[in-house]
Write a protein that holds these residues in place. Structure first.
Motif: not given
Length: 447
Positions: A409-433
């Motif tokens: 769920t925590a990773v899902g929140q990062q990737f959902s934010a990327a879809v919403a344009g709130q973060v870049k995909p690379d940033q979402a992946l770094t946070s997920a890692q």
């Protein structure tokens, strides 16, 4: 890596509170009993509630009380209640992710003593195995599913695209952009964007498997810093921006179903169970214009990312009415219930993906043009080895460890934010890692 029960209960509770048949077994003579049933707010479960008067007519001493919740909320409340032995529910709707984990903890009542005509052997072998431990069944499947592509045949023809039976992601992404017609309010593709381990991460975990990615390496270190996951998330975010609906980051299964039924979505990749709803002439405006294809794969990767999921009825060990609960579970997942649905709403509406006999039924196969592809997708699922990489876990669209609920769920929140344009995909992946590595280290998987 198992956790002690007390530690697991504490972790689950903290994570969830902080995150976000009909000839059925008759209940033995007893005082009036009330069963509280927690279930998900999808079409099949709502249909079950409407038909439940058949059960209460045969069991007049049993009263049913329904708690019907959106998927993410259901998971949070049921997990917290069962982990703390709260006793709020007598029957719960859970997935094949939870069943073996919870059975091992002693949180579920084994489903022994089912009536002879229930025919446990008729359950599809893959599901029966997923819901059993030490030879005992701990939940009964209400419906089973894998995943596939559903698309508008008329729009594909108009756009000049051909998906075929087993498209690659390159074909699908190109088709999505070509079938988009913003002037007509038609999105080329609808994919899950709502955050949740069973929402966007169910889809994205399957997509990652089909790209040759994995959640974890052999040493349990997360793999979000790899090239495969970068390709997954960039393609996903990009096509959602180019060809997805507005507000896609808030859309889950139900929202995308509604869009497809209303003719606002040209292509939808999701659970096979959706096929009966998109071809329902009473609810779907495009019922006669739907084609199907396998879940895509990345060219060069021999993995179509087929997931294996079932919504199941189980009995918490904390119930004070196990006999009545067992009788209800037997009724709702029996061959007789399937026949009742067919009688009331036609064979197309029968709960799919659980029994061999359904796929041998000529009436069902004639009424459900998606039956063959659904069964093929389920049979092609490899939850015991979901990734082409060397991995230490099983699952498919999830990782079969207790910690996955909170981490997913925590990773899902990062990737959902990327879809919403709130973060870049690379940033979402770094946070997920980072967050996944931290939690897996705390849990003792990473030394």
């Amino acid at each position: 890596m198992p956790c002690p029960e007390e530690e697991l209960m504490t972790r689950l509770t903290r994570a969830l509170l902080g995150a976000c048949a009909v000839s059925a077994l008759a209940v033995p003579a007893m005082a009036a009993t009330t069963l509280t049933i927690a279930t998900v707010n999808n079409g099949d479960m709502i249909r079950m509630q409407k038909l439940a008067e058949d059960f209460t007519a045969k069991n007049p001493d049993v009263t049913l009380e329904w708690v019907t919740l959106e998927e993410n909320i259901l998971r949070q409340r049921v997990t917290t209640d069962i982990a703390t032995k709260g006793g709020q529910y007598d029957v719960v709707t859970i997935g094949n992710y939870e069943v073996p984990i919870w059975a091992k903890q002693g949180w579920l009542v084994p489903l022994d003593g089912l009536p002879a005509d229930y025919d446990v052997e008729d359950l599809l072998p893959a599901l029966r195995a997923a819901l059993s431990m030490d030879g005992n069944l701990y939940a009964a499947p209400f419906y089973g599913e894998s995943a596939m592509v559903m698309y508008r045949t008329d729009l594909a023809e108009k756009a000049g695209v051909t998906l075929g039976d087993a498209p690659t992601w390159a074909t699908v992404l190109d088709a999505a952009r070509k079938m988009t017609d913003k002037d007509a309010g038609i999105s080329g593709i609808c994919l899950r964007g709502k955050a949740g381990w069973g929402e966007n991460m169910a889809f994205l975990s399957a997509m990652a498997n089909s790209y040759g990615a994995a959640w974890f390496g052999p040493d349990w270190k997360p793999q979000f810093d790899g090239e495969e996951w970068k390709a997954v998330l960039n393609d996903y975010v990009s096509v959602m921006a180019d060809a997805g609906p507005q507000g896609a980051s808030s859309n889950g299964f139900n929202e995308n179903l509604a869009l497809f039924q209303q003719g606002k979505c040209a292509m939808w990749i999701d659970a096979t169970v959706a096929a009966s709803f998109v071809t329902d002439e009473k609810e779907s405006t495009v019922a006669d214009k739907v084609g199907y294809a396998q879940f895509p794969n990345k060219e060069g990767v021999d993995n179509h990312g087929n997931w294996l999921w079932s919504w199941n009825l189980a009995i918490p060990a904390s119930t004070d009415a196990p006999d009545a609960a067992r009788a209800f579970v037997a009724w709702a997942t029996s061959k007789g219930y399937t026949n009742l649905v067919a009688e009331k709403e036609g064979w197309r509406a029968a709960p799919p993906g659980t029994r061999t006999s359904l796929y041998e039924n000529a009436d069902y196969k004639a009424a459900a043009p998606f039956a063959e592809k659904t069964l093929a997708a389920i049979n092609a699922a490899t939850p015991e080895k979901p990734s082409v990489k060397d991995i230490p876990y099983t699952g498919g669209q999830f990782v079969a460890i207790p910690e996955f609920q909170a981490i997913g769920t925590a990773v899902g929140q990062q990737f959902s934010a990327a879809v919403a344009g709130q973060v870049k995909p690379d940033q979402a992946l770094t946070s997920a890692q980072q967050l996944t590595e931290r939690e897996m280290t705390r849990a003792g998987y990473i030394k």
